[in-house]
Design a protein around this motif. Structure first.
Motif, PDB file in Angstrom:
ATOM      1  N   ASP A 115       0.779  -1.401   0.134  1.00  0.00           N
ATOM      2  CA  ASP A 115       0.262   0.355   0.207  1.00  0.00           C
ATOM      3  C   ASP A 115       1.077   1.461   0.081  1.00  0.00           C
ATOM      4  O   ASP A 115       0.352   2.184  -0.525  1.00  0.00           O
ATOM      5  CB  ASP A 115      -1.015   0.363   0.758  1.00  0.00           C
ATOM      6  N   LEU A 122       1.731   2.169  -3.349  1.00  0.00           N
ATOM      7  CA  LEU A 122       1.051   2.942  -4.549  1.00  0.00           C
ATOM      8  C   LEU A 122       0.860   4.220  -4.330  1.00  0.00           C
ATOM      9  O   LEU A 122       1.223   4.969  -5.054  1.00  0.00           O
ATOM     10  CB  LEU A 122      -0.712   1.910  -3.884  1.00  0.00           C
ATOM     11  N   HIS A 123       0.958   4.872  -3.171  1.00  0.00           N
ATOM     12  CA  HIS A 123       0.517   5.663  -2.520  1.00  0.00           C
ATOM     13  C   HIS A 123       1.555   6.999  -1.547  1.00  0.00           C
ATOM     14  O   HIS A 123       0.963   7.530  -1.475  1.00  0.00           O
ATOM     15  CB  HIS A 123      -1.070   5.776  -1.997  1.00  0.00           C
TER      16      HIS A 123
END
Ligand SMILES: Nc1ncnc2c1ncn2[C@@H]1O[C@H](COP(=O)(O)OP(=O)(O)OC[C@H]2O[C@H](OP(=O)(O)O)[C@H](O)[C@@H]2O)[C@@H](O)[C@H]1O
Length: 242
Positions: A125, A128-129
C-alpha cells in the motif's frame, strides 16, 4: 489539506512514548479530545492511524470505505479476511446498550461487531500511494446499504469498538516493538458514521470524548470557497460493490 489543517495537526501530534496513553486517557466528557480541521483524511501524515467505520460483511463498497479500498488494497484484504474468519467461526460478545439506564453490558452481538481491528501499514500500500498509514476499522454495523443497523445500534457498536480500540492502544507499544514495527503516532478520522450510516456527528463526538481518545478529525471543504461542508457521496448499485 489546508495550511490551517497542518498547523493544527502538528499541535496535537506527539512523538513521546506516552502519546498512546495520552490518547486513551479517560476524563469527563466536558473535555474535548476531538480536534476538527477542514481537510482530506488521506493527507494525514505518515505514521498516523486512519479510523473508519465498517460493516462486518467484509465490504468496503461505498463512500469513504470505497476510497480506503482503492488506496489501501492490502489493508482491505486483511479487513475482509478478518470478517470471513468470524463468518466461518461465529463468536459473540456482550456490549453496553446505551438505550438502557443500566450501564452493565447486556446486548449480545456477533463478532466482529463492536470491536476494532488495527491494521499496521502494508508495504504494498505504501508503494501505491507513498503513505504509511495504519488503518483502524471500527465495526459499527453488521450489514450495509438498506440492511444497515439502526442509528441507536450503530451508536452502541461504535461505542464498544472505540473502547476496544482504546484497550488495544494501551498495550500496542510493547506488542509492536517486539514485532519490530513502529506504532501509530496519532489518530485521524473523518466524521465517521455520519454519511452512509447517517448518525448525527454530535452523538459520535460524544462517544469519542467519553472513551477519551485524542482524534484529529478532518471534514471535507469545497475547493471553490473553502467552507467546510459534508461531501455528498454517491452509493453505487449493489452489483458494483465487489
Ligand atoms: N477524504 C475525506 N476526508 C475527510 N472526510 C471525508 C472524506 N471522504 C468522505 N468524508 C466524510 O466521511 C464521513 C463518513 O463517510 P461515509 O458516508 O463514507 O461513511 P460512514 O462512516 O457514514 O458509513 C460507513 C459505512 O459506509 C461504507 O459503505 P458500505 O458499508 O460499504 O455501504 C462502509 O463500508 C461502512 O459500512 C462523511 O461525513 C463524509 O463527508
Amino acid at each position: 489539506m489546508s495550511d490551517t489543517g497542518d498547523n493544527q495537526v502538528a499541535a496535537v501530534g506527539t512523538d513521546s512514548d506516552e502519546s498512546l496513553i495520552l490518547m486513551t486517557s479517560s476524563l469527563s466528557t466536558a473535555v474535548s479530545f476531538v480536534q476538527e480541521t477542514p481537510g482530506d483524511l488521506f493527507d494525514a501524515p505518515n505514521g498516523g492511524a486512519l479510523i473508519h467505520a465498517c460493516n462486518c460483511e467484509g465490504v468496503w463498497g461505498a463512500g469513504i470505505a470505497r476510497a480506503f479500498r482503492e488506496r489501501y488494497p492490502a489493508a482491505y484484504k486483511i479487513y475482509r479476511n478478518h470478517c470471513l474468519i468470524y463468518r466461518d467461526n461465529p463468536a459473540t460478545d456482550i456490549i453496553t446498550d446505551l438505550r438502557n439506564e443500566d450501564t452493565q453490558p447486556s446486548l449480545v452481538v456477533q463478532r466482529p461487531l463492536g470491536t476494532a481491528l488495527i491494521i499496521p501499514p502494508q508495504q504494498s500500500d505504501f508503494l501505491l500511494h507513498r503513505r504509511r498509514h495504519w488503518i483502524i476499522c471500527l465495526f459499527a454495523s453488521k450489514n450495509y446499504g438498506s440492511r444497515m443497523d439502526s442509528e441507536d445500534m450503530i451508536v452502541n457498536s461504535t461505542f464498544a469498538a472505540l473502547k476496544h480500540l482504546s484497550e488495544q492502544l494501551r498495550v500496542l507499544p510493547r506488542e509492536v516493538s517486539e514485532a519490530g514495527n513502529e506504532r501509530p503516532q496519532s489518530l485521524y478520522s473523518s466524521r465517521f458514521c455520519t454519511g452512509l450510516f447517517n448518525v448525527p456527528w454530535e452523538r459520535i463526538r460524544k462517544l469519542i470524548n467519553t472513551v477519551g481518545l485524542h482524534v484529529n478529525v478532518y471534514h471535507p471543504f469545497e475547493a471553490s470557497n473553502r467552507r467546510a461542508r459534508p461531501v455528498r457521496m454517491e452509493r453505487p448499485s449493489e452489483t458494483e460493490r465487489d
